[in-house]
Scaffold this active site. Sequence first.
Site, mmCIF file in Angstrom:
data_model
loop_
_atom_site.group_PDB
_atom_site.id
_atom_site.type_symbol
_atom_site.label_atom_id
_atom_site.label_comp_id
_atom_site.label_asym_id
_atom_site.label_seq_id
_atom_site.Cartn_x
_atom_site.Cartn_y
_atom_site.Cartn_z
ATOM 1 N N HIS A 1 39.360 -12.439 -23.833
ATOM 2 C CA HIS A 1 38.353 -13.344 -24.380
ATOM 3 C C HIS A 1 36.986 -12.912 -23.850
ATOM 4 O O HIS A 1 36.679 -13.090 -22.670
ATOM 5 C CB HIS A 1 38.657 -14.783 -23.966
ATOM 6 C CG HIS A 1 37.644 -15.780 -24.443
ATOM 7 N ND1 HIS A 1 37.399 -15.999 -25.773
ATOM 8 C CD2 HIS A 1 36.803 -16.604 -23.763
ATOM 9 C CE1 HIS A 1 36.462 -16.923 -25.897
ATOM 10 N NE2 HIS A 1 36.076 -17.300 -24.687
ATOM 11 N N LYS B 1 27.575 -16.752 -24.187
ATOM 12 C CA LYS B 1 27.915 -15.345 -24.469
ATOM 13 C C LYS B 1 27.426 -14.928 -25.860
ATOM 14 O O LYS B 1 26.780 -13.890 -26.021
ATOM 15 C CB LYS B 1 29.428 -15.142 -24.358
ATOM 16 C CG LYS B 1 30.010 -15.403 -22.980
ATOM 17 C CD LYS B 1 31.471 -15.045 -22.896
ATOM 18 C CE LYS B 1 32.345 -15.882 -23.823
ATOM 19 N NZ LYS B 1 32.349 -17.309 -23.435
ATOM 20 N N ASP C 1 33.863 -12.906 -29.150
ATOM 21 C CA ASP C 1 34.961 -13.810 -28.776
ATOM 22 C C ASP C 1 36.240 -13.109 -28.323
ATOM 23 O O ASP C 1 36.804 -13.470 -27.299
ATOM 24 C CB ASP C 1 35.282 -14.784 -29.920
ATOM 25 C CG ASP C 1 36.120 -15.949 -29.445
ATOM 26 O OD1 ASP C 1 35.740 -16.579 -28.440
ATOM 27 O OD2 ASP C 1 37.156 -16.237 -30.068
ATOM 28 N N ARG D 1 21.025 -10.112 -4.236
ATOM 29 C CA ARG D 1 19.611 -9.903 -4.525
ATOM 30 C C ARG D 1 19.170 -8.462 -4.278
ATOM 31 O O ARG D 1 18.047 -8.098 -4.625
ATOM 32 C CB ARG D 1 18.769 -10.853 -3.673
ATOM 33 C CG ARG D 1 19.077 -12.309 -3.932
ATOM 34 C CD ARG D 1 18.214 -13.238 -3.106
ATOM 35 N NE ARG D 1 16.809 -13.136 -3.465
ATOM 36 C CZ ARG D 1 15.854 -13.897 -2.905
ATOM 37 N NH1 ARG D 1 16.174 -14.790 -1.981
ATOM 38 N NH2 ARG D 1 14.596 -13.753 -3.272
#
Length: 320
Positions: free
Chosen positions: A140, A161, A179, A244
């Site tokens: 998925h 998404k 999908d 980061r």
Amino acid sequence: MAKSVKLSQLVEELGLKIIEKSRDYEEIEISDKNINRPGLQLSGYMEGFPYKRIQIIGNVEYRYYMGMSPELRYERFRGLFTADIPCLMFSYDREVTRDILDLANYYNKTVLISELETTRLASKLNMYLEKHLAQEISIHAGLMEVYGAGVLIRGESSVGKSETALDLITKGHRLVSDDVVEIRRVDNQLVGTSPENIRHFMEIRGIGILDIRRLYGVGSVKTETNIDLIIHLENWKENVEYDRLGLEDAYENILGNEVPILTVPVKPGRNVAMIIEVAVRNLRQKNLGYNSAKYLTTRLFNDMNPDMKDMDYIEMYDNL
């Protein structure tokens, strides 16, 4: 369970001619993606014979067996046909002698002919079998081609998404699948595509189903692409310390391949599509040997240590 492909399907898709059909032709399945040119077997050496593979008689093998006496030729091909081979295939549209066809009929074997020369025939067979017999899974996710790199976009339902993929499409990148992504491993490379029934379609909440090819043109879609990067989208969590610096690379194993993965937190105001574009550009730089996070770290360390020699600086960068 090992994958297989029906011989009848292979014959139809590659346009091969059947000159002798076995009685179980429709049931024959091929599970070995390699092929064999039985030169050694025609010389009489049968030890280690890879009989489960498609057997191809090329130009060299054809000339060799045509130079045999009829009795020897009959004996050598009888050795081939008594093994459980899926089929015997001739290249160059060769004429097959009657004794070979009689043996194939007696031992219930299929004989095929291709108009292609041996090298091209072997190449097409290899590509076909690699495609159909490759390891495969469905996941998925969405799949985009961004700057030539295949980006798998994953995340929980409603994280954005499809909206991110649509934003990338409007920037000129190409949709492969929305999908559901079918992934197979071909030549040690992961290749992703879309199930045929939903290919080029996308679901956007509040709008519905969109046909991306009709809306944005054929240049906005692609049938398949290699998978080079995974972007995992998740809703921003205040108590999570996100990376980061990017000094350490993370990977995910898919069908035995290690794929770089980045977790991108999503919150209002963040341009996720732009972040994915930058991530692809940065991945390309890393693949070329330049890691900006490592470079900056060593540069800052060097500023704090002015007596450091250039070679020490380079060695430190390489070891980070």
